[in-house]
Design a protein around this motif. Structure first.
Motif, mmCIF file in Angstrom:
data_model
loop_
_atom_site.group_PDB
_atom_site.id
_atom_site.type_symbol
_atom_site.label_atom_id
_atom_site.label_comp_id
_atom_site.label_asym_id
_atom_site.label_seq_id
_atom_site.Cartn_x
_atom_site.Cartn_y
_atom_site.Cartn_z
ATOM 1 N N HIS A 17 27.959 48.286 6.154
ATOM 2 C CA HIS A 17 28.805 48.366 7.337
ATOM 3 C C HIS A 17 29.202 49.804 7.639
ATOM 4 N N ASP A 18 29.476 50.589 6.597
ATOM 5 C CA ASP A 18 30.015 51.940 6.777
ATOM 6 C C ASP A 18 28.962 53.046 6.799
ATOM 7 N N TYR A 19 27.730 52.754 6.366
ATOM 8 C CA TYR A 19 26.727 53.810 6.231
ATOM 9 C C TYR A 19 25.361 53.389 6.749
ATOM 10 N N PHE A 20 24.569 54.393 7.152
ATOM 11 C CA PHE A 20 23.136 54.209 7.386
ATOM 12 C C PHE A 20 22.462 54.467 6.053
ATOM 13 N N ILE A 21 21.679 53.513 5.562
ATOM 14 C CA ILE A 21 21.000 53.668 4.273
ATOM 15 C C ILE A 21 19.714 54.461 4.506
ATOM 16 N N GLU A 22 19.616 55.648 3.900
ATOM 17 C CA GLU A 22 18.440 56.510 4.084
ATOM 18 C C GLU A 22 17.395 56.249 2.995
ATOM 19 N N GLU A 23 17.838 56.265 1.735
ATOM 20 C CA GLU A 23 16.911 56.145 0.610
ATOM 21 C C GLU A 23 17.606 55.411 -0.533
ATOM 22 N N ARG A 24 16.850 54.574 -1.262
ATOM 23 C CA ARG A 24 17.436 53.802 -2.366
ATOM 24 C C ARG A 24 16.864 54.264 -3.706
ATOM 25 N N PHE A 25 17.704 54.177 -4.752
ATOM 26 C CA PHE A 25 17.296 54.568 -6.097
ATOM 27 C C PHE A 25 17.828 53.557 -7.096
ATOM 28 N N GLU A 26 17.139 53.481 -8.241
ATOM 29 C CA GLU A 26 17.606 52.629 -9.334
ATOM 30 C C GLU A 26 18.056 53.540 -10.467
ATOM 31 N N ALA A 27 19.218 53.243 -11.024
ATOM 32 C CA ALA A 27 19.727 54.057 -12.134
ATOM 33 C C ALA A 27 20.252 53.139 -13.224
ATOM 34 N N GLY A 28 20.123 53.587 -14.456
ATOM 35 C CA GLY A 28 20.753 52.893 -15.568
ATOM 36 C C GLY A 28 22.222 53.284 -15.585
ATOM 37 N N ILE A 121 21.593 52.594 -6.171
ATOM 38 C CA ILE A 121 22.397 53.524 -5.380
ATOM 39 C C ILE A 121 21.578 53.959 -4.176
ATOM 40 N N ALA A 122 22.272 54.388 -3.141
ATOM 41 C CA ALA A 122 21.584 54.788 -1.919
ATOM 42 C C ALA A 122 22.140 56.099 -1.407
ATOM 43 N N LEU A 123 21.241 56.895 -0.863
ATOM 44 C CA LEU A 123 21.629 58.101 -0.158
ATOM 45 C C LEU A 123 21.956 57.642 1.258
ATOM 46 N N CYS A 124 23.198 57.856 1.676
ATOM 47 C CA CYS A 124 23.664 57.290 2.939
ATOM 48 C C CYS A 124 24.236 58.361 3.848
ATOM 49 N N LYS A 125 24.207 58.059 5.128
ATOM 50 C CA LYS A 125 24.835 58.912 6.128
ATOM 51 C C LYS A 125 25.926 58.069 6.772
ATOM 52 N N GLY A 126 27.126 58.612 6.872
ATOM 53 C CA GLY A 126 28.260 57.859 7.405
ATOM 54 C C GLY A 126 28.073 57.431 8.842
#
Length: 154
Positions: A17-28, A121-126
């Motif tokens: 709702h709050d962000y445009f999702i640019e890129e997704r990552f998986e992290a431990g 996690i995702a790299l997002c733009k507000g």
């Protein structure tokens, strides 16, 4: 995302709702044993969680994991920062991107993958307020079209 060996423990709908999702990552994620047991019971909240880079390490902050009932002295602070595990060059690349204007690292979901806890996690733009309104209008229009098509088919 319900692939083989993957069980989603929590999602963060507020992020979409709050962000445009640019890129997704998986992290431990580095957790204590009692925290893993609480996550298995689904007792975690990602609503206000965010990620930051400090001293070349990626940290997840503001994620609430409720204390495990049978945990007694081994329970940790529910809001403590937790280290995320990613390759050093990935962290450095993300750090360079969050330094740019309007970018943030936001957790989208926490899940079990082959009995290990992972964080998406995702790299997002507000989003601005008018972007949120546009999204709501588009969603509403799609819902109305689906409803009309359903009525027509009956």
């Amino acid at each position: 995302m319900e692939a083989k060996g993957v069980k989603i423990a929590a999602k963060n709908p507020k992020a979409f709702h709050d962000y445009f999702i640019e890129e997704r990552f998986e992290a431990g994620i580095e957790l204590a044993g009692t925290e893993v047991k609480s996550i298995r019971q689904g007792k975690l909240n990602l609503k206000d969680a965010w990620c930051g880079v400090k001293d070349g390490e990626l940290w997840l902050r503001q994620m609430h994991i409720s204390p495990y009932e049978q945990g007694n002295i081994f329970n940790k602070d529910p809001m403590r920062p937790r280290r995320l595990l990613m390759h050093k060059r990935e962290i450095n690349r993300l750090y360079g991107q969050i330094k740019r204007d309007g970018y943030a690292l936001v957790p989208l979901s926490v899940y079990f993958k082959n009995s290990r806890v992972k964080v998406e996690i995702a790299l997002c733009k507000g989003k601005k307020l008018y972007d949120k309104r546009d999204d709501a209008a588009t969603k509403d229009a799609r819902r109305q079209m689906d409803r009309a098509m359903k009525e027509r088919s009956h």
